[in-house]
Design a protein around this motif. Structure first.
Motif, PDB file in Angstrom:
ATOM      1  N   ARG A 194       0.843  -1.200   0.000  1.00  0.00           N
ATOM      2  CA  ARG A 194       0.000   0.000   0.000  1.00  0.00           C
ATOM      3  C   ARG A 194       0.877   1.247   0.000  1.00  0.00           C
ATOM      4  NH1 ARG A 194      -5.696   1.590   1.408  1.00  0.00           N
ATOM      5  NH2 ARG A 194      -5.483   3.835   1.320  1.00  0.00           N
ATOM      6  N   ILE A 217       2.481   1.638  -3.526  1.00  0.00           N
ATOM      7  CA  ILE A 217       1.496   2.061  -4.529  1.00  0.00           C
ATOM      8  C   ILE A 217       1.175   3.547  -4.356  1.00  0.00           C
ATOM      9  CG2 ILE A 217      -0.911   1.778  -5.249  1.00  0.00           C
ATOM     10  CD1 ILE A 217      -0.499  -1.273  -4.431  1.00  0.00           C
ATOM     11  N   GLU A 275      -3.819   5.263  -7.645  1.00  0.00           N
ATOM     12  CA  GLU A 275      -5.029   5.200  -6.834  1.00  0.00           C
ATOM     13  C   GLU A 275      -5.300   3.772  -6.390  1.00  0.00           C
ATOM     14  OE1 GLU A 275      -9.850   5.833  -7.215  1.00  0.00           O
ATOM     15  OE2 GLU A 275      -8.558   6.458  -8.856  1.00  0.00           O
ATOM     16  N   ILE A 276      -5.579   3.612  -5.117  1.00  0.00           N
ATOM     17  CA  ILE A 276      -6.050   2.330  -4.609  1.00  0.00           C
ATOM     18  C   ILE A 276      -7.567   2.380  -4.679  1.00  0.00           C
ATOM     19  CG2 ILE A 276      -6.252   0.877  -2.565  1.00  0.00           C
ATOM     20  CD1 ILE A 276      -3.349   1.624  -1.931  1.00  0.00           C
ATOM     21  N   GLU A 277      -8.117   1.479  -5.475  1.00  0.00           N
ATOM     22  CA  GLU A 277      -9.562   1.450  -5.677  1.00  0.00           C
ATOM     23  C   GLU A 277     -10.306   0.997  -4.431  1.00  0.00           C
ATOM     24  OE1 GLU A 277     -11.671   0.584  -9.906  1.00  0.00           O
ATOM     25  OE2 GLU A 277     -10.485  -1.027  -9.076  1.00  0.00           O
ATOM     26  N   LEU A 298      -6.255  -2.185  -7.355  1.00  0.00           N
ATOM     27  CA  LEU A 298      -5.869  -1.032  -8.147  1.00  0.00           C
ATOM     28  C   LEU A 298      -6.020  -1.414  -9.608  1.00  0.00           C
ATOM     29  CD1 LEU A 298      -2.030  -0.673  -8.454  1.00  0.00           C
ATOM     30  CD2 LEU A 298      -3.000  -2.492  -7.081  1.00  0.00           C
TER      31      LEU A 298
END
Length: 141
Positions: free
Chosen positions: A95, A98, A104-106, A120
């Motif tokens: 995390r 990223i 963007e972490i969905e 993602l």
């Protein structure tokens, strides 16, 4: 089944439109080892004892031109999904990595059995999940 047993997943495919972007995402961000690239058609990566195939769909729809490699035509339209296994501890680091890349972490959540998944998108819009193996296999994953 008379001895007909599968030993696991050997390869999975996603379809991309930009091999350089796919290589930067899967090879760069995710750190997968590139094992083969054919410009305009595909780039393949090793992940543990499996291989991720990144194909340009249009190129794989054409019939094979090499009679020594009679692989049937294939290809898909629209985004697909791939999930990579990672420990709970590793997911914390993933995390951070990223987010540090500005991606963007969905979604980041825990399943009813306690397994954590992070979602993602790759540059082609495919859904990429990083999940604890206990999602499917129980244990502490």
């Amino acid at each position: 089944m008379g001895g007909a047993v599968l030993d696991g997943l050997l390869e999975a495919a996603v379809y991309v439109d930009d091999l350089d972007a796919a290589e930067a995402f899967y090879g760069g961000l995710l750190g997968l080892e590139r094992i083969l690239r054919l410009d305009g058609r595909h780039v393949f990566f090793r992940c543990g004892r499996a291989v991720l195939l990144c194909f340009v769909a249009e190129a794989t729809r054409e019939p094979p031109h090499n009679p020594d490699l009679p692989v049937p035509s294939h290809g898909a339209d629209g985004p697909s999904h791939v999930c990579f296994a990672a420990s709970g501890t590793a997911l914390v680091a993933w995390r951070e990595r990223i987010e540090a890349e500005g991606l963007e972490i969905e979604q980041d959540f825990r399943w009813p059995n306690g397994a954590r998944s992070i979602y993602l998108r790759d540059p082609a819009g495919n859904s990429v999940e990083l999940a604890e193996p206990k999602l499917w296999f129980g244990g502490d994953g």
